[in-house]
Design an enzyme around this catalytic site. Structure first.
Site, PDB file in Angstrom:
ATOM      1  N   GLU A 119      19.305 -20.096 -25.891  1.00 10.30           N
ATOM      2  CA  GLU A 119      20.573 -20.698 -26.323  1.00 10.30           C
ATOM      3  C   GLU A 119      20.459 -21.243 -27.749  1.00 10.30           C
ATOM      4  O   GLU A 119      21.375 -21.116 -28.559  1.00 10.30           O
ATOM      5  CB  GLU A 119      20.987 -21.802 -25.342  1.00 10.30           C
ATOM      6  CG  GLU A 119      21.272 -21.243 -23.953  1.00 10.30           C
ATOM      7  CD  GLU A 119      21.851 -22.273 -23.005  1.00 10.30           C
ATOM      8  OE1 GLU A 119      21.081 -23.126 -22.549  1.00 10.30           O
ATOM      9  OE2 GLU A 119      23.060 -22.234 -22.738  1.00 10.30           O
ATOM     10  N   GLU A 139      19.054 -18.723 -15.941  1.00 10.00           N
ATOM     11  CA  GLU A 139      19.621 -19.877 -15.231  1.00 10.00           C
ATOM     12  C   GLU A 139      20.177 -19.544 -13.845  1.00 10.00           C
ATOM     13  O   GLU A 139      20.043 -20.341 -12.912  1.00 10.00           O
ATOM     14  CB  GLU A 139      20.719 -20.531 -16.082  1.00 10.00           C
ATOM     15  CG  GLU A 139      20.215 -21.413 -17.202  1.00 10.00           C
ATOM     16  CD  GLU A 139      19.835 -20.671 -18.480  1.00 10.00           C
ATOM     17  OE1 GLU A 139      19.753 -19.419 -18.463  1.00 10.00           O
ATOM     18  OE2 GLU A 139      19.631 -21.337 -19.501  1.00 10.00           O
TER      19      GLU A 139
HETATM   20  N1  COA Z   1       9.612 -26.366 -17.727  1.00  7.96           N
HETATM   21  C1  COA Z   1       8.535 -27.118 -17.473  1.00  7.96           C
HETATM   22  N2  COA Z   1       7.278 -26.643 -17.512  1.00  7.96           N
HETATM   23  C2  COA Z   1       7.125 -25.335 -17.810  1.00  7.96           C
HETATM   24  C3  COA Z   1       8.200 -24.482 -18.081  1.00  7.96           C
HETATM   25  C4  COA Z   1       9.508 -25.052 -18.039  1.00  7.96           C
HETATM   26  N3  COA Z   1      10.588 -24.346 -18.330  1.00  7.96           N
HETATM   27  N4  COA Z   1       7.725 -23.243 -18.357  1.00  7.96           N
HETATM   28  C5  COA Z   1       6.392 -23.318 -18.258  1.00  7.96           C
HETATM   29  N5  COA Z   1       6.019 -24.584 -17.926  1.00  7.96           N
HETATM   30  C6  COA Z   1       4.685 -25.106 -17.716  1.00  7.96           C
HETATM   31  C7  COA Z   1       4.121 -24.674 -16.363  1.00  7.96           C
HETATM   32  O1  COA Z   1       4.580 -25.532 -15.321  1.00  7.96           O
HETATM   33  C8  COA Z   1       2.645 -24.800 -16.638  1.00  7.96           C
HETATM   34  O2  COA Z   1       2.274 -26.162 -16.561  1.00  7.96           O
HETATM   35  P1  COA Z   1       0.828 -26.617 -15.966  1.00  7.96           P
HETATM   36  O3  COA Z   1      -0.189 -25.985 -16.875  1.00  7.96           O
HETATM   37  O4  COA Z   1       0.867 -28.110 -16.038  1.00  7.96           O
HETATM   38  O5  COA Z   1       0.786 -26.064 -14.569  1.00  7.96           O
HETATM   39  C9  COA Z   1       2.498 -24.370 -18.104  1.00  7.96           C
HETATM   40  O6  COA Z   1       3.794 -24.551 -18.667  1.00  7.96           O
HETATM   41  C10 COA Z   1       2.118 -22.926 -18.249  1.00  7.96           C
HETATM   42  O7  COA Z   1       3.045 -22.123 -17.522  1.00  7.96           O
HETATM   43  P2  COA Z   1       2.661 -20.714 -16.877  1.00  7.96           P
HETATM   44  O8  COA Z   1       3.824 -20.259 -16.059  1.00  7.96           O
HETATM   45  O9  COA Z   1       1.319 -20.815 -16.220  1.00  7.96           O
HETATM   46  O10 COA Z   1       2.504 -19.847 -18.223  1.00  7.96           O
HETATM   47  P3  COA Z   1       2.524 -18.263 -18.368  1.00  7.96           P
HETATM   48  O11 COA Z   1       2.031 -18.008 -19.739  1.00  7.96           O
HETATM   49  O12 COA Z   1       1.865 -17.588 -17.221  1.00  7.96           O
HETATM   50  O13 COA Z   1       4.094 -17.859 -18.289  1.00  7.96           O
HETATM   51  C11 COA Z   1       6.420 -18.122 -18.828  1.00  7.96           C
HETATM   52  C12 COA Z   1       4.979 -18.253 -19.330  1.00  7.96           C
HETATM   53  C13 COA Z   1       7.337 -18.672 -19.914  1.00  7.96           C
HETATM   54  C14 COA Z   1       6.760 -16.635 -18.590  1.00  7.96           C
HETATM   55  C15 COA Z   1       6.591 -18.914 -17.510  1.00  7.96           C
HETATM   56  O14 COA Z   1       6.022 -20.212 -17.701  1.00  7.96           O
HETATM   57  C16 COA Z   1       8.011 -19.099 -17.049  1.00  7.96           C
HETATM   58  O15 COA Z   1       8.611 -18.167 -16.532  1.00  7.96           O
HETATM   59  N6  COA Z   1       8.540 -20.337 -17.175  1.00  7.96           N
HETATM   60  C17 COA Z   1       9.855 -20.704 -16.674  1.00  7.96           C
HETATM   61  C18 COA Z   1      10.967 -20.118 -17.521  1.00  7.96           C
HETATM   62  C19 COA Z   1      12.292 -20.630 -17.037  1.00  7.96           C
HETATM   63  O16 COA Z   1      12.758 -20.297 -15.980  1.00  7.96           O
HETATM   64  N7  COA Z   1      12.895 -21.499 -17.828  1.00  7.96           N
HETATM   65  C20 COA Z   1      14.084 -22.221 -17.458  1.00  7.96           C
HETATM   66  C21 COA Z   1      15.270 -21.455 -17.760  1.00  7.96           C
HETATM   67  S1  COA Z   1      16.713 -22.306 -17.296  1.00  7.96           S
END
Ligand code: COA
Length: 263
Positions: A119, A139
């Site tokens: 966004e 979302e």
């Molecule tokens: N909010 C809070 N924490 C988040 C986050 C988010 N949107 N995205 C990642 N993190 C945190 C994880 O909880 C993790 O924390 P920890 O180390 O304390 O357990 C850390 O970041 C690493 O995340 P991880 O998923 O292990 O990293 P990755 O490199 O394997 O994957 C992404 C990266 C971005 C693909 C994946 O983290 C993801 O899909 N995140 C959510 C995206 C999302 O849905 N965002 C909200 C949209 S509304």
């Protein structure tokens, strides 16, 4: 400012960096407020001509800090879920500042650009993306909609059918497809991202600053973004109270499929 939002200056180029790599640059409220301060400061710096926005670590941003919803009560009151308008508007106002900034803003995307990160990028004037970057508005997979301008600005950029394809599925697309669709201006080799951003900035800086600024305002003024933002806020106010949202965010964090109840 904020430890996770950094402002750098290289001559006439101002760089705003999202710097919370251990949390994949997930954006909490304090960071959002700091982004607002950063873009205001950038605009006020004498001689500033172009803003670059980028993230550190493996990606641009994983979107809103999903754990931050747990702090929303402190920020917006205990009953925040019954009236999310103040929360939505607070986020919208800051993202709007990027669109309304008198300087052109170039977003440099790499790794992933999701949710609130997307966004924010959509409110910028240009998006350059490293090959392989995943872009999306997931979302709906959490039980909500992109309500910080993402729904409105994506539809403006790619039209309703493509916007629905991304938003109603919550699917991510890679930078190559995003370039074909017109979401990103240019898809570049990862190592070239910063230099291509600086080259674009240099080209813009050859044009007259006031002409650049007025052209930006005219092009942005061609669409009624405000009405879209109000509709987004209305929809989110319905959705944030649902059971589905309560379970959806948790499911995303634990990487489990959500069991939707439709209420
Ligand atoms: N909010 C809070 N924490 C988040 C986050 C988010 N949107 N995205 C990642 N993190 C945190 C994880 O909880 C993790 O924390 P920890 O180390 O304390 O357990 C850390 O970041 C690493 O995340 P991880 O998923 O292990 O990293 P990755 O490199 O394997 O994957 C992404 C990266 C971005 C693909 C994946 O983290 C993801 O899909 N995140 C959510 C995206 C999302 O849905 N965002 C909200 C949209 S509304």
């Amino acid at each position: 400012m904020n430890e996770h939002i950094v402002l750098n200056r290289r001559d006439s180029i101002i760089e705003i960096v999202i710097n919370r790599p251990d949390k994949r640059n997930a954006i909490n409220w304090a960071m959002m407020a700091a982004l607002g301060t950063a873009i205001t400061d950038a605009e006020r710096l004498a001689g500033a001509r172009v803003v670059l926005l980028r993230g550190t670590g493996t990606g641009f941003s994983a979107g809103i800090d999903l754990l931050g919803f747990q702090d929303a009560a402190g920020q917006f009151g205990e009953g925040w879920r019954d009236n999310v308008f103040p929360l939505t508007q607070a986020y919208q106002n800051i993202v709007n500042q990027f669109e309304r900034c008198s300087l052109p803003v170039i977003a440099l995307l790499h790794g992933y650009c999701l949710g609130l990160g997307m966004e924010l990028a959509l409110a910028c004037d240009f998006r350059l993306a490293a090959e392989g970057t995943k872009l999306g508005l997931p979302e709906a997979r959490l039980g909500i909609i992109p309500d910080v301008g993402g729904t409105t600005r994506l539809a403006r950029l790619v039209g309703p059918a493509r916007a629905k394809e991304l938003i109603l599925t919550g699917r991510s697309i890679d930078a190559g497809k995003a370039e074909q669709w017109g979401i990103v201006n240019e898809c570049v080799p990862p190592d070239d991202l910063l230099t291509r951003g600086e080259a674009l900035a240099a080209e813009i800086m050859q044009a007259a600053p006031l002409a650049v600024s007025y052209a930006k305002r005219v092009i942005n003024g061609l669409t009624d973004v405000e009405r879209g933002l109000q509709l987004e806020a209305w929809a989110q106010n319905q959705l944030m109270r649902t059971e589905d949202f309560a379970t959806g965010a948790q499911a995303m964090l634990t990487k489990q499929p959500a069991e939707w109840k439709g209420r």
